[in-house]
Motif scaffolding. Structure first.
Motif, short mmCIF file in Angstrom:
data_model
loop_
_atom_site.label_atom_id
_atom_site.label_comp_id
_atom_site.label_asym_id
_atom_site.label_seq_id
_atom_site.Cartn_x
_atom_site.Cartn_y
_atom_site.Cartn_z
N GLU A 87 0.82 -1.20 0.00
CA GLU A 87 0.00 0.00 0.00
C GLU A 87 0.87 1.26 0.00
N LEU A 88 2.00 1.23 0.70
CA LEU A 88 2.93 2.35 0.67
C LEU A 88 3.45 2.58 -0.75
N VAL A 89 3.80 1.49 -1.40
CA VAL A 89 4.29 1.58 -2.78
C VAL A 89 3.22 2.17 -3.68
N ASP A 90 1.95 1.89 -3.38
CA ASP A 90 0.85 2.45 -4.15
C ASP A 90 0.53 3.89 -3.76
N GLY A 91 1.25 4.42 -2.75
CA GLY A 91 1.08 5.82 -2.38
C GLY A 91 0.15 6.10 -1.22
N ARG A 92 -0.33 5.06 -0.54
CA ARG A 92 -1.23 5.29 0.59
C ARG A 92 -0.47 5.72 1.82
N GLU A 93 -1.05 6.62 2.62
CA GLU A 93 -0.45 7.07 3.86
C GLU A 93 -0.70 6.04 4.96
N GLY B 84 14.05 -4.72 16.26
CA GLY B 84 14.79 -5.65 15.41
C GLY B 84 13.96 -6.80 14.88
N GLU B 85 12.63 -6.63 14.90
CA GLU B 85 11.74 -7.71 14.45
C GLU B 85 11.66 -7.83 12.93
N ILE B 86 12.09 -6.80 12.21
CA ILE B 86 12.07 -6.88 10.74
C ILE B 86 13.51 -6.87 10.23
N SER B 87 13.69 -7.46 9.07
CA SER B 87 15.03 -7.56 8.50
C SER B 87 15.50 -6.21 7.97
N GLU B 88 16.79 -6.11 7.74
CA GLU B 88 17.33 -4.88 7.16
C GLU B 88 16.72 -4.61 5.79
N GLY B 89 16.48 -5.68 5.02
CA GLY B 89 15.88 -5.53 3.70
C GLY B 89 14.46 -4.98 3.78
N GLU B 90 13.68 -5.51 4.73
CA GLU B 90 12.32 -5.02 4.92
C GLU B 90 12.33 -3.56 5.37
N ALA B 91 13.22 -3.24 6.29
CA ALA B 91 13.33 -1.87 6.77
C ALA B 91 13.68 -0.94 5.62
N ALA B 92 14.63 -1.35 4.80
CA ALA B 92 15.04 -0.53 3.66
C ALA B 92 13.88 -0.32 2.69
N ALA B 93 13.10 -1.37 2.46
CA ALA B 93 11.96 -1.26 1.54
C ALA B 93 10.92 -0.28 2.07
N TYR B 94 10.57 -0.41 3.36
CA TYR B 94 9.60 0.51 3.96
C TYR B 94 10.09 1.95 3.90
N LEU B 95 11.34 2.16 4.34
CA LEU B 95 11.87 3.52 4.40
C LEU B 95 12.02 4.13 3.01
N THR B 96 12.38 3.31 2.03
CA THR B 96 12.48 3.81 0.66
C THR B 96 11.11 4.19 0.13
N ARG C 3 10.06 7.41 1.71
CA ARG C 3 10.81 8.56 1.19
C ARG C 3 10.34 8.94 -0.21
N ILE C 4 10.08 7.97 -1.04
CA ILE C 4 9.62 8.24 -2.41
C ILE C 4 8.25 8.91 -2.38
N ARG C 5 7.35 8.38 -1.54
CA ARG C 5 6.01 8.94 -1.43
C ARG C 5 6.01 10.26 -0.68
N GLY C 6 6.91 10.39 0.27
CA GLY C 6 6.97 11.58 1.12
C GLY C 6 6.30 11.28 2.45
N GLU C 7 7.03 11.52 3.53
CA GLU C 7 6.52 11.22 4.86
C GLU C 7 5.48 12.26 5.27
N THR C 8 4.45 11.83 5.96
CA THR C 8 3.43 12.76 6.44
C THR C 8 3.76 13.19 7.88
N PRO C 9 3.24 14.32 8.31
CA PRO C 9 3.45 14.74 9.70
C PRO C 9 2.98 13.69 10.71
N LEU C 10 1.86 13.04 10.44
CA LEU C 10 1.35 12.00 11.35
C LEU C 10 2.33 10.84 11.45
N GLU C 11 2.88 10.42 10.32
CA GLU C 11 3.84 9.32 10.32
C GLU C 11 5.10 9.70 11.11
N ILE C 12 5.62 10.89 10.86
CA ILE C 12 6.83 11.34 11.54
C ILE C 12 6.58 11.43 13.04
#
Length: 85
Positions: A6-12, A28-40, A43-52
């Protein structure tokens, strides 16, 4: 659909989703790869004030408070905000 998809599709993220993600990241419950995917995706979609704000609350809850038993302690790691160069 997963939160990542859903993040990749642009949902907040909702506050609960953002909080859950950061809890998993900080513990540490998620892998580095998962963390990188979420954070990327964020960042591409743009973080919202609520998320931050949700991320910050979790990070503060996990922060270690330092209470030194020392007098005349000096913080040498500043941001430059004192204008003393």
């Amino acid at each position: 659909m997963s939160v990542l998809a859903e993040l990749v599709d642009g949902r907040e993220l909702t506050e609960a989703e953002a909080t859950n993600f950061m809890e998993e990241l900080m513990s540490g419950e998620i892998s580095e790869g998962e963390a990188a995917a979420y954070l990327t995706a964020l960042r591409i979609r743009g973080e919202t004030p609520l998320e931050i704000a949700s991320f910050a609350k979790v990070m503060r809850a996990h922060a270690v408070q330092v209470k030194p038993n020392v007098k005349n302690l000096v913080d040498v790691v500043g941001t430059g905000g004192d204008c003393k160069n």
